[in-house]
Design an enzyme around this catalytic site. Structure first.
Site, PDB file in Angstrom:
ATOM      1  N   LYS A  87      -6.330  17.121  13.166  1.00 24.78           N
ATOM      2  CA  LYS A  87      -5.276  16.097  13.041  1.00 24.78           C
ATOM      3  C   LYS A  87      -5.632  15.241  11.825  1.00 24.78           C
ATOM      4  CE  LYS A  87      -3.983  12.165  13.824  1.00 24.78           C
ATOM      5  NZ  LYS A  87      -3.483  11.208  12.787  1.00 24.78           N
ATOM      6  N   CYS A 142     -16.971   4.012   4.685  1.00 25.10           N
ATOM      7  CA  CYS A 142     -17.647   3.560   5.899  1.00 25.10           C
ATOM      8  C   CYS A 142     -19.059   3.083   5.581  1.00 25.10           C
ATOM      9  CB  CYS A 142     -17.674   4.682   6.929  1.00 25.10           C
ATOM     10  SG  CYS A 142     -18.233   6.235   6.238  1.00 25.10           S
TER      11      CYS A 142
HETATM   12  P1  NDP Z   1      -8.224   4.782  12.594  1.00 23.81           P
HETATM   13  O1  NDP Z   1      -9.531   4.811  13.230  1.00 23.81           O
HETATM   14  O2  NDP Z   1      -7.064   4.261  13.346  1.00 23.81           O
HETATM   15  O3  NDP Z   1      -7.779   6.239  12.076  1.00 23.81           O
HETATM   16  C1  NDP Z   1      -8.596   7.367  11.991  1.00 23.81           C
HETATM   17  C2  NDP Z   1      -7.887   8.581  12.566  1.00 23.81           C
HETATM   18  O4  NDP Z   1      -7.717   8.407  13.975  1.00 23.81           O
HETATM   19  C3  NDP Z   1      -6.488   8.808  12.012  1.00 23.81           C
HETATM   20  O5  NDP Z   1      -6.228  10.186  11.921  1.00 23.81           O
HETATM   21  C4  NDP Z   1      -5.632   8.164  13.085  1.00 23.81           C
HETATM   22  O6  NDP Z   1      -4.293   8.585  13.075  1.00 23.81           O
HETATM   23  C5  NDP Z   1      -6.350   8.590  14.335  1.00 23.81           C
HETATM   24  N1  NDP Z   1      -6.045   7.810  15.521  1.00 23.81           N
HETATM   25  C6  NDP Z   1      -5.593   6.533  15.606  1.00 23.81           C
HETATM   26  N2  NDP Z   1      -5.429   6.183  16.899  1.00 23.81           N
HETATM   27  C7  NDP Z   1      -5.770   7.242  17.656  1.00 23.81           C
HETATM   28  C8  NDP Z   1      -5.814   7.501  19.054  1.00 23.81           C
HETATM   29  N3  NDP Z   1      -5.471   6.596  19.955  1.00 23.81           N
HETATM   30  N4  NDP Z   1      -6.237   8.720  19.466  1.00 23.81           N
HETATM   31  C9  NDP Z   1      -6.607   9.656  18.585  1.00 23.81           C
HETATM   32  N5  NDP Z   1      -6.572   9.475  17.259  1.00 23.81           N
HETATM   33  C10 NDP Z   1      -6.172   8.282  16.777  1.00 23.81           C
HETATM   34  O7  NDP Z   1      -8.349   4.002  11.235  1.00 23.81           O
HETATM   35  P2  NDP Z   1      -7.228   3.119  10.512  1.00 23.81           P
HETATM   36  O8  NDP Z   1      -6.514   3.970   9.586  1.00 23.81           O
HETATM   37  O9  NDP Z   1      -6.382   2.357  11.484  1.00 23.81           O
HETATM   38  O10 NDP Z   1      -8.143   2.077   9.766  1.00 23.81           O
HETATM   39  C11 NDP Z   1      -8.579   0.934  10.473  1.00 23.81           C
HETATM   40  C12 NDP Z   1      -9.977   0.570  10.120  1.00 23.81           C
HETATM   41  O11 NDP Z   1     -10.830   1.631  10.516  1.00 23.81           O
HETATM   42  C13 NDP Z   1     -10.244   0.407   8.640  1.00 23.81           C
HETATM   43  O12 NDP Z   1      -9.907  -0.861   8.187  1.00 23.81           O
HETATM   44  C14 NDP Z   1     -11.719   0.663   8.601  1.00 23.81           C
HETATM   45  O13 NDP Z   1     -12.387  -0.515   8.980  1.00 23.81           O
HETATM   46  C15 NDP Z   1     -11.934   1.714   9.667  1.00 23.81           C
HETATM   47  N6  NDP Z   1     -12.001   3.078   9.120  1.00 23.81           N
HETATM   48  C16 NDP Z   1     -13.205   3.687   9.090  1.00 23.81           C
HETATM   49  C17 NDP Z   1     -13.313   4.932   8.526  1.00 23.81           C
HETATM   50  C18 NDP Z   1     -14.612   5.636   8.442  1.00 23.81           C
HETATM   51  O14 NDP Z   1     -14.763   6.542   7.616  1.00 23.81           O
HETATM   52  N7  NDP Z   1     -15.575   5.319   9.281  1.00 23.81           N
HETATM   53  C19 NDP Z   1     -12.163   5.613   7.930  1.00 23.81           C
HETATM   54  C20 NDP Z   1     -10.920   4.908   8.078  1.00 23.81           C
HETATM   55  C21 NDP Z   1     -10.870   3.674   8.646  1.00 23.81           C
HETATM   56  P3  NDP Z   1      -3.236   7.784  12.154  1.00 23.81           P
HETATM   57  O15 NDP Z   1      -3.652   7.996  10.762  1.00 23.81           O
HETATM   58  O16 NDP Z   1      -1.958   8.372  12.440  1.00 23.81           O
HETATM   59  O17 NDP Z   1      -3.343   6.343  12.571  1.00 23.81           O
END
Ligand code: NDP
Length: 506
Positions: A202, A311
């Site tokens: 996904k 991250c």
């Molecule tokens: P998320 O954690 O929401 O997104 C990461 C992935 O998880 C995306 O594919 C997202 O889908 C999916 N996802 C979201 N909700 C669910 C759920 N309930 N069940 C299963 N999968 C889900 O990150 P965000 O894009 O909202 O970013 C928010 C914050 O997260 C950032 O500001 C940052 O702090 C952190 N982040 C950390 C990352 C890392 O590499 N550790 C990478 C990205 C963000 P969808 O894209 O459709 O929301």
């Protein structure tokens, strides 16, 4: 405060082949075929440099995830499990070759969709993605069990041969974020395929395009139908459906710590195996004997690389007091010179943030920093106009309890503070976070730097360097930064089960 960001003035042009590829709805990959969503729904994908729509993509949800999981199960029990390790390795290696062959196109897609500079996408994201497949391809034929001498205390006099077999865990659900769309797909897919698993991936709704192009290359490389299925869609629908699907044996997730918790809850009903690569608030520590110019360049890249959307970003800078002004002013001077612009512009050094949501989140943190009394010595605000640009920012006069110091901002925002001695108080402050993903130490004395590194509660520590990633090196987090490791030999255990076989021979 005056903000004088350096802005790229060249005109971004989307390569015609990519414009053509994006002119029709991009379908999802299920069972080796490119298909529309069962619901017929699509969603828009935006160029973060302008906010304009650049593509429409099939919107997967529960029904599509279900088809994809069933296809992955058939492929797991069928052609993929019958393939020899050497054949599997050759196919995985070919994926790496095809990524390099299409490097320019993949970098342009990434620049357009994520906003990062194309040159960076090509040198880092694309190169490391190819290397991940190349590195992992070699492991396909080297996943070995052991023979183990046993004592069999309950069967005196009997003779046994015991061994372990390492077997693929099965069907894996993988969920990835938007900050390194192609590379995160590579980090997830390569080890899963190497171990003989099949996958439903996904991708993030902000950045689905490079993984969909990768899906085409995966088929071209000869991966059998159903082994890799790619379902774009939203987290709350497609992501949640994948994490809780009873046909999925294991979930591998990269993203926020908050969603990581939801994944664990969803997976817990069937006690699926879970690996998580989550957030960070990494300390970057400059000791008073460090080479200041090296530390300035390193601290700048540690926070501003990828628009700060890493991250492992070195987002908390600690500098010993004798070097504090020099290093912090040096980072701010470099930050002011960083040229902002669309990722496709050749002279762009820093692109926009990935989305309006991320822009609002990061500028919200800047406002909170101001309210709580932090001072920006460069940047400090989002840029007016189209696109989601935020000026690279260094905040000083911060306090440990401020939100900007405590929470992951995931944008180009550095908080800097001085320290007096390399002592327990410094180590305690560096470790004073719920996260434990990465850290940096800068010093002219390697033994001293290593002593500090040993005490940092982080999965990766860089000394006199930062952001050095390698397919051979494990990467992952202590504390709330995750479970398990990506890359290196260590990642294989995320996707393997150990079977012990004992045979009586006398
Ligand atoms: P998320 O954690 O929401 O997104 C990461 C992935 O998880 C995306 O594919 C997202 O889908 C999916 N996802 C979201 N909700 C669910 C759920 N309930 N069940 C299963 N999968 C889900 O990150 P965000 O894009 O909202 O970013 C928010 C914050 O997260 C950032 O500001 C940052 O702090 C952190 N982040 C950390 C990352 C890392 O590499 N550790 C990478 C990205 C963000 P969808 O894209 O459709 O929301």
């Amino acid at each position: 405060m005056t903000i004088r960001p350096n802005i790229s003035t060249t005109k971004a042009v989307t390569p015609p082949a990519i414009r053509e590829w994006l002119s029709t709805v991009r379908p999802m990959l299920i069972d080796g075929k490119w298909v529309a969503a069962q619901s017929g729904k699509t969603f828009e994908v935006f160029d973060p440099a302008t906010g304009d729509t650049i593509a429409h993509v099939a919107e997967g949800d529960k029904a599509d995830v279900d088809l994809a999981v069933k296809a992955a199960r058939r492929a797991f029990e069928g052609p993929w499990s019958r393939m020899t390790p050497s054949e599997r390795g050759r196919i995985i290696h070919r994926i790496g070759d095809l990524i390099l062959h299409n490097a320019d196109e993949l970098a342009a897609i990434e620049a357009l969709d994520n906003g990062k500079p194309k040159a960076v996408a090509k040198a880092a994201d694309v190169t490391l993605s190819a290397d991940m497949f190349h590195y992992m391809s070699g492991w396909a034929s080297k996943i070995e069990g052991k023979t183990i001498p046993i004592s069999a205390l309950t069967a005196p006099g009997a003779e046994f041969v015991s061994m372990t077999r390492m077997e693929p865990i099965g069907v894996v659900g993988q969920i990835i974020p938007w900050n390194f769309p192609l590379l995160m797909a590579a980090w997830k897919l390569a080890p899963a395929l190497t171990t003989g698993c099949t996958v439903v991936l996904k991708v993030a709704e902000e950045t689905p395009l490079s993984a969909l192009r990768l899906g085409e290359l995966i088929l071209e490389a000869g991966v059998p139908a159903g082994v890799v299925n790619i379902v774009p869609g939203f987290g709350a629908t497609a992501g949640a459906a994948l994490a809780e699907h009873p046909g999925v044996d294991k979930v591998a997730f990269t993203g926020s710590t908050e969603v990581g918790r939801l994944i664990v809850q969803a997976a817990s009903r069937d006690l699926k195996k879970v690996s998580l690569e989550l957030g960070g608030k990494s300390p970057n520590i400059v000791l008073g004997d460090a080479d200041p110019e090296l530390a300035i360049a390193g601290a700048t890249s540690a926070i501003f690389f990828n628009q700060g959307q890493c991250c492992n970003a070195g987002s908390r800078l600690f500098v010993q007091r004798n070097l504090f002004d020099k290093v912090v002013d040096g980072v701010a001077a470099r930050a002011d010179k960083i040229r902002l612009g669309p990722g496709l512009n050749e002279d762009t050094e820093m692109g926009p943030l990935v989305s309006r949501v991320q822009y609002d989140r990061v500028t919200g943190y800047l406002a909170s920093g101001r309210q709580e009394g932090a001072r920006a010595i460069c940047g400090g605000e989002g840029l007016a106009g189209s696109g989601y640009f935020v000026a690279p920012t260094v905040l000083v006069e911060t306090k440990p309890e401020m939100k900007v110091v405590r929470e992951e901002i995931f944008g180009p925002v550095l908080v800097a503070s001085p320290f007096n001695e390399v002592d327990d108080a410094l180590i305690a402050e560096a470790n004073n976070t719920i996260y434990g993903l990465a850290a940096g130490v800068w010093s002219g004395d390697m033994a001293r730097a290593l002593r500090v590194a040993n005490r940092l509660r982080a999965g990766t520590v860089w000394i006199n360097c930062y952001h050095v990633f390698d397919a051979a090196l494990p990467f992952g987090g202590y504390k709330q930064s995750g479970w398990g490791r990506e890359m290196g030999q260590a990642v294989l255990s995320n996707y393997l089960e150990t079977k012990a076989i004992t045979s009586r021979i006398g």
